[in-house]
Design a protein around this motif. Structure first.
Motif, PDB file in Angstrom:
ATOM      1  N   ARG A  12     -16.090  11.902 -56.185  1.00 24.34           N
ATOM      2  CA  ARG A  12     -15.743  13.265 -56.593  1.00 24.34           C
ATOM      3  C   ARG A  12     -16.109  14.271 -55.502  1.00 24.34           C
ATOM      4  O   ARG A  12     -15.386  15.244 -55.272  1.00 24.34           O
ATOM      5  CB  ARG A  12     -16.456  13.619 -57.899  1.00 24.34           C
ATOM      6  N   THR A  13     -17.236  14.048 -54.835  1.00 27.44           N
ATOM      7  CA  THR A  13     -17.629  14.937 -53.740  1.00 27.44           C
ATOM      8  C   THR A  13     -16.578  14.911 -52.642  1.00 27.44           C
ATOM      9  O   THR A  13     -16.204  15.966 -52.097  1.00 27.44           O
ATOM     10  CB  THR A  13     -18.999  14.508 -53.167  1.00 27.44           C
ATOM     11  N   ILE A  14     -16.072  13.725 -52.314  1.00 27.57           N
ATOM     12  CA  ILE A  14     -15.026  13.604 -51.292  1.00 27.57           C
ATOM     13  C   ILE A  14     -13.774  14.350 -51.735  1.00 27.57           C
ATOM     14  O   ILE A  14     -13.207  15.144 -50.979  1.00 27.57           O
ATOM     15  CB  ILE A  14     -14.709  12.118 -51.021  1.00 27.57           C
ATOM     16  N   HIS A  15     -13.335  14.105 -52.975  1.00 26.41           N
ATOM     17  CA  HIS A  15     -12.100  14.744 -53.453  1.00 26.41           C
ATOM     18  C   HIS A  15     -12.210  16.258 -53.493  1.00 26.41           C
ATOM     19  O   HIS A  15     -11.328  16.973 -52.985  1.00 26.41           O
ATOM     20  CB  HIS A  15     -11.750  14.224 -54.849  1.00 26.41           C
ATOM     21  N   PHE A  16     -13.296  16.767 -54.071  1.00 27.72           N
ATOM     22  CA  PHE A  16     -13.400  18.212 -54.278  1.00 27.72           C
ATOM     23  C   PHE A  16     -13.775  18.979 -53.008  1.00 27.72           C
ATOM     24  O   PHE A  16     -13.853  20.208 -53.026  1.00 27.72           O
ATOM     25  CB  PHE A  16     -14.383  18.521 -55.412  1.00 27.72           C
ATOM     26  N   ASN A  17     -13.993  18.268 -51.921  1.00 27.12           N
ATOM     27  CA  ASN A  17     -14.190  18.917 -50.630  1.00 27.12           C
ATOM     28  C   ASN A  17     -13.044  18.592 -49.669  1.00 27.12           C
ATOM     29  O   ASN A  17     -13.154  18.834 -48.468  1.00 27.12           O
ATOM     30  CB  ASN A  17     -15.521  18.482 -50.016  1.00 27.12           C
ATOM     31  N   SER A  18     -11.958  18.074 -50.203  1.00 27.70           N
ATOM     32  CA  SER A  18     -10.799  17.687 -49.403  1.00 27.70           C
ATOM     33  C   SER A  18      -9.664  18.686 -49.595  1.00 27.70           C
ATOM     34  O   SER A  18      -9.708  19.525 -50.499  1.00 27.70           O
ATOM     35  CB  SER A  18     -10.319  16.291 -49.825  1.00 27.70           C
ATOM     36  N   PRO A  19      -8.614  18.603 -48.765  1.00 24.21           N
ATOM     37  CA  PRO A  19      -7.443  19.468 -48.970  1.00 24.21           C
ATOM     38  C   PRO A  19      -6.745  19.222 -50.300  1.00 24.21           C
ATOM     39  O   PRO A  19      -5.926  20.034 -50.731  1.00 24.21           O
ATOM     40  CB  PRO A  19      -6.529  19.086 -47.789  1.00 24.21           C
ATOM     41  N   ARG A  20      -7.070  18.127 -50.988  1.00 23.95           N
ATOM     42  CA  ARG A  20      -6.460  17.801 -52.279  1.00 23.95           C
ATOM     43  C   ARG A  20      -7.296  18.291 -53.464  1.00 23.95           C
ATOM     44  O   ARG A  20      -7.033  17.911 -54.611  1.00 23.95           O
ATOM     45  CB  ARG A  20      -6.269  16.281 -52.402  1.00 23.95           C
ATOM     46  N   ALA A  21      -8.283  19.130 -53.194  1.00 25.26           N
ATOM     47  CA  ALA A  21      -9.251  19.517 -54.234  1.00 25.26           C
ATOM     48  C   ALA A  21      -8.600  20.142 -55.462  1.00 25.26           C
ATOM     49  O   ALA A  21      -9.117  20.013 -56.570  1.00 25.26           O
ATOM     50  CB  ALA A  21     -10.284  20.471 -53.646  1.00 25.26           C
ATOM     51  N   SER A  22      -7.473  20.827 -55.279  1.00 28.03           N
ATOM     52  CA  SER A  22      -6.821  21.499 -56.414  1.00 28.03           C
ATOM     53  C   SER A  22      -5.895  20.573 -57.191  1.00 28.03           C
ATOM     54  O   SER A  22      -5.328  20.971 -58.201  1.00 28.03           O
ATOM     55  CB  SER A  22      -6.028  22.706 -55.924  1.00 28.03           C
ATOM     56  N   ARG A  23      -5.742  19.332 -56.712  1.00 30.33           N
ATOM     57  CA  ARG A  23      -4.857  18.391 -57.389  1.00 30.33           C
ATOM     58  C   ARG A  23      -5.664  17.395 -58.215  1.00 30.33           C
ATOM     59  O   ARG A  23      -6.881  17.458 -58.278  1.00 30.33           O
ATOM     60  CB  ARG A  23      -3.986  17.651 -56.360  1.00 30.33           C
ATOM     61  N   SER A  24      -4.973  16.439 -58.821  1.00 28.52           N
ATOM     62  CA  SER A  24      -5.619  15.535 -59.781  1.00 28.52           C
ATOM     63  C   SER A  24      -6.613  14.578 -59.127  1.00 28.52           C
ATOM     64  O   SER A  24      -6.361  14.051 -58.048  1.00 28.52           O
ATOM     65  CB  SER A  24      -4.560  14.703 -60.508  1.00 28.52           C
ATOM     66  N   PHE A  25      -7.742  14.373 -59.816  1.00 23.71           N
ATOM     67  CA  PHE A  25      -8.671  13.293 -59.498  1.00 23.71           C
ATOM     68  C   PHE A  25      -8.651  12.361 -60.704  1.00 23.71           C
ATOM     69  O   PHE A  25      -9.060  12.739 -61.802  1.00 23.71           O
ATOM     70  CB  PHE A  25     -10.082  13.824 -59.253  1.00 23.71           C
ATOM     71  N   ILE A  26      -8.136  11.152 -60.503  1.00 23.25           N
ATOM     72  CA  ILE A  26      -7.986  10.214 -61.614  1.00 23.25           C
ATOM     73  C   ILE A  26      -8.822   8.968 -61.328  1.00 23.25           C
ATOM     74  O   ILE A  26      -8.691   8.349 -60.267  1.00 23.25           O
ATOM     75  CB  ILE A  26      -6.509   9.839 -61.822  1.00 23.25           C
ATOM     76  N   ALA A  27      -9.696   8.624 -62.263  1.00 22.50           N
ATOM     77  CA  ALA A  27     -10.584   7.471 -62.104  1.00 22.50           C
ATOM     78  C   ALA A  27     -10.154   6.346 -63.038  1.00 22.50           C
ATOM     79  O   ALA A  27      -9.815   6.586 -64.201  1.00 22.50           O
ATOM     80  CB  ALA A  27     -12.025   7.872 -62.390  1.00 22.50           C
ATOM     81  N   VAL A  28     -10.162   5.119 -62.519  1.00 19.60           N
ATOM     82  CA  VAL A  28      -9.828   3.936 -63.314  1.00 19.60           C
ATOM     83  C   VAL A  28     -10.934   2.909 -63.118  1.00 19.60           C
ATOM     84  O   VAL A  28     -11.263   2.557 -61.987  1.00 19.60           O
ATOM     85  CB  VAL A  28      -8.482   3.316 -62.880  1.00 19.60           C
ATOM     86  N   ASN A  29     -11.504   2.431 -64.223  1.00 16.96           N
ATOM     87  CA  ASN A  29     -12.509   1.364 -64.158  1.00 16.96           C
ATOM     88  C   ASN A  29     -11.783   0.025 -64.248  1.00 16.96           C
ATOM     89  O   ASN A  29     -11.314  -0.374 -65.311  1.00 16.96           O
ATOM     90  CB  ASN A  29     -13.516   1.504 -65.297  1.00 16.96           C
ATOM     91  N   CYS A  30     -11.685  -0.658 -63.111  1.00 18.83           N
ATOM     92  CA  CYS A  30     -10.916  -1.902 -63.048  1.00 18.83           C
ATOM     93  C   CYS A  30     -11.565  -3.036 -63.837  1.00 18.83           C
ATOM     94  O   CYS A  30     -10.904  -4.027 -64.152  1.00 18.83           O
ATOM     95  CB  CYS A  30     -10.735  -2.320 -61.588  1.00 18.83           C
ATOM     96  N   ALA A  44     -19.801  11.630 -46.692  1.00 20.06           N
ATOM     97  CA  ALA A  44     -18.828  12.070 -47.697  1.00 20.06           C
ATOM     98  C   ALA A  44     -18.106  13.336 -47.259  1.00 20.06           C
ATOM     99  O   ALA A  44     -16.877  13.453 -47.390  1.00 20.06           O
ATOM    100  CB  ALA A  44     -19.525  12.286 -49.038  1.00 20.06           C
ATOM    101  N   LEU A  45     -18.845  14.291 -46.738  1.00 23.10           N
ATOM    102  CA  LEU A  45     -18.234  15.560 -46.322  1.00 23.10           C
ATOM    103  C   LEU A  45     -17.375  15.381 -45.070  1.00 23.10           C
ATOM    104  O   LEU A  45     -16.356  16.062 -44.910  1.00 23.10           O
ATOM    105  CB  LEU A  45     -19.320  16.607 -46.081  1.00 23.10           C
ATOM    106  N   GLU A  46     -17.760  14.465 -44.180  1.00 17.66           N
ATOM    107  CA  GLU A  46     -16.964  14.201 -42.982  1.00 17.66           C
ATOM    108  C   GLU A  46     -15.611  13.586 -43.334  1.00 17.66           C
ATOM    109  O   GLU A  46     -14.564  14.045 -42.878  1.00 17.66           O
ATOM    110  CB  GLU A  46     -17.723  13.254 -42.033  1.00 17.66           C
ATOM    111  N   VAL A  47     -15.631  12.548 -44.164  1.00 15.61           N
ATOM    112  CA  VAL A  47     -14.390  11.842 -44.477  1.00 15.61           C
ATOM    113  C   VAL A  47     -13.526  12.640 -45.450  1.00 15.61           C
ATOM    114  O   VAL A  47     -12.319  12.395 -45.545  1.00 15.61           O
ATOM    115  CB  VAL A  47     -14.697  10.433 -45.043  1.00 15.61           C
ATOM    116  N   ALA A  48     -14.120  13.608 -46.158  1.00 21.19           N
ATOM    117  CA  ALA A  48     -13.350  14.432 -47.100  1.00 21.19           C
ATOM    118  C   ALA A  48     -12.222  15.182 -46.395  1.00 21.19           C
ATOM    119  O   ALA A  48     -11.160  15.417 -46.977  1.00 21.19           O
ATOM    120  CB  ALA A  48     -14.276  15.420 -47.815  1.00 21.19           C
ATOM    121  N   LYS A  49     -12.426  15.549 -45.136  1.00 20.92           N
ATOM    122  CA  LYS A  49     -11.428  16.337 -44.396  1.00 20.92           C
ATOM    123  C   LYS A  49     -10.213  15.502 -44.000  1.00 20.92           C
ATOM    124  O   LYS A  49      -9.197  16.053 -43.594  1.00 20.92           O
ATOM    125  CB  LYS A  49     -12.072  16.911 -43.131  1.00 20.92           C
ATOM    126  N   THR A  50     -10.313  14.187 -44.112  1.00 20.14           N
ATOM    127  CA  THR A  50      -9.251  13.290 -43.667  1.00 20.14           C
ATOM    128  C   THR A  50      -8.528  12.683 -44.875  1.00 20.14           C
ATOM    129  O   THR A  50      -9.026  12.749 -45.995  1.00 20.14           O
ATOM    130  CB  THR A  50      -9.833  12.145 -42.821  1.00 20.14           C
TER     131      THR A  50
END
Length: 453
Positions: free
Chosen positions: A183-201, A158-164
């Motif tokens: 969420r771990t991927i998003h909040f450790n990525s360059p996009r951490a300050s932007r929206s994280f939106i989840a949809v249950n398909c 998760a932490l490795e792919v978060a950077k990409t």
């Protein structure tokens, strides 16, 4: 430069047209209104980034419009236009909340600059708000509990792919923490300050899911009273988490595939393509490869999603982490329920170890919460732990298997069980391992040991 939607309100048709040409030439989308009343109606129906309004119009003038917009959306940027020398009215508008003003006549570059600054300021406010929401959201990296090799591997991935910016497919049983990984991927990525939106398909019908993901224009269908942006659009520059993607209909799969290939889409009822910069994280508890074979999931979409796969392990595969998980959830649940902090007796821990946890960490958390409620002291005993065994796989009493007087080879029994599990699962090793309640790596080791090919 990004494309924005601007509403122009002015009672002079010629002036509206001039502003439209300038802003369209700068790459923006524009709508026009001839007075404040029409502008207010349009503002309520569409999702604008900026309003430019003349102060002196018909019955509903620019100041009235400004007050209405400020009341509905306090942070929304409004630029007012004043006649030459009307500084007093401009100052009054600024005090009422206008972002800036511009006087007639003006240079083309002057209005372009004011528009860019106003939208940049608005976006900065949105980013700050999103950052505050993200920081205050119920996301605790500490929930990713465990020191077992299985958990360490998933954490590292998760932490490795978060950077990409890569698309990630998270697979695993229900309750194994797939959204937590996302969420771990998003909040450790360059996009951490932007929206994280989840949809249950899986939670929406085909039509509702389509409108939820892609949005719709006013009048696209009965009940579409105003334009609504979809989740792809709202997650622009952020992350969109598509949970339970294995449940999507073929129609929605096609639209998502096109959006991922082109990084653009059209709203329902719309014709203008909307470009996006959205990172996609997907999750499923289904075997997508099997769904592809069954022709219920598109192969091309599978490849689009499966750029970087992560598999969340079931709790039964890392029971050594149970004491850490129990300690964490007992502390957290004691705070949430207002109960005094509880400890777990040895008998209680033994009971937890003996359970197979088909509902995984989610089931463990619910079990501990019930135990905290029913226990009457600081120690949770075995009798306080109520496990819903109806949800667990039916246990087999192995002691009922007869052993012949001449004895039986344990290795042959093991070989027979592996052979039967492979046959039952169509020689799918992952499913065979699940049937035998062991990890796939353990199954492969035992197959090699017994000479399976």
């Amino acid at each position: 430069m990004s494309r924005f939607r601007v509403l122009i309100a002015d009672d002079e048709k010629k002036f509206r047209r001039i502003l439209q040409i300038i802003l369209n030439g700068d790459g923006h989308e524009t709508d026009t209104a001839q007075d404040g009343g029409e502008a207010w109606t349009l503002f309520q129906q569409h999702d604008y980034d900026l309003v430019i309004t003349d102060l002196k119009m018909g019955d509903t003038n620019g100041m009235d419009l400004l007050h209405k917009i400020r009341k509905a959306r306090p942070d929304f940027p409004v630029v007012v236009i004043t006649a030459y020398g009307s500084i007093e009215s401009a100052v009054k508008a600024m005090k009422a909340g206008a972002y800036d003003y511009i006087s007639k006549p003006f240079e083309n570059e002057e209005i372009k600059l004011v528009v860019r600054k106003a939208i940049d300021f608005h976006n900065l406010k949105n980013e700050n708000r999103e950052l505050r929401e993200a920081l205050s959201a119920k996301h605790e990296p500490g929930e990713f509990i465990g020191k077992s090799p299985q958990i360490e591997k998933v954490r590292r991935q998760a932490l490795e792919v978060a950077k990409t910016p890569s698309t990630v497919l998270i697979q695993g049983e229900s309750g194994t923490g797939k959204e937590l990984i996302a969420r771990t991927i998003h909040f450790n990525s360059p996009r951490a300050s932007r929206s994280f939106i989840a949809v249950n398909c899986a939670a929406l019908t085909e039509n509702l899911l389509e409108s939820e993901l892609f949005g719709y224009e006013k009048g696209a269908f009965t009940g579409a009273m105003k334009t609504k942006p979809g989740k792809f659009e709202l997650a622009h520059t952020g992350t969109l988490f598509l949970d339970e993607v294995g449940e999507m209909s073929s129609k929605v799969q096609v639209k998502i595939l096109r959006a991922l290939e082109n990084m653009s889409f059209e709203r329902l009822g719309g014709t203008a393509p909307i470009r996006i910069d959205t990172r996609i994280l997907a999750a499923t508890n289904r075997d997508l490869k099997q769904l592809v074979k069954e022709k219920t999931f598109r192969l091309d979409l599978f490849y689009r999603l499966n750029v970087y796969p992560i598999t969340t392990p079931p709790l039964r595969e890392y029971k050594d982490d149970l004491p850490r998980l129990v300690q964490y959830y007992l502390e957290r649940l004691s705070r949430e329920t207002g109960k005094i902090r509880r400890a777990l007796s040895e008998g209680g821990m033994a009971k937890l170890h003996a359970h197979s946890w088909p509902g995984n960490v989610r089931e463990l958390k619910n079990c501990l919460e019930r135990s905290i409620i029913v226990s009457d002291g600081p120690l949770i005993r075995s009798r306080d732990i109520r496990i819903d065994n109806d949800m667990a796989p039916q246990a087999i009493d192995l002691l009922d298997i007869p052993i012949p007087p001449e004895g039986i080879s344990l290795e042959e029994v093991e070989k027979a069980l592996i052979r039967k599990a492979l046959h039952q699962s169509g020689h799918n090793q992952s499913r065979a391992a699940d049937v035998l309640k062991i990890s796939r790596s353990t199954l492969r080791y035992r197959m090699e040991k017994h000479g399976f090919h």
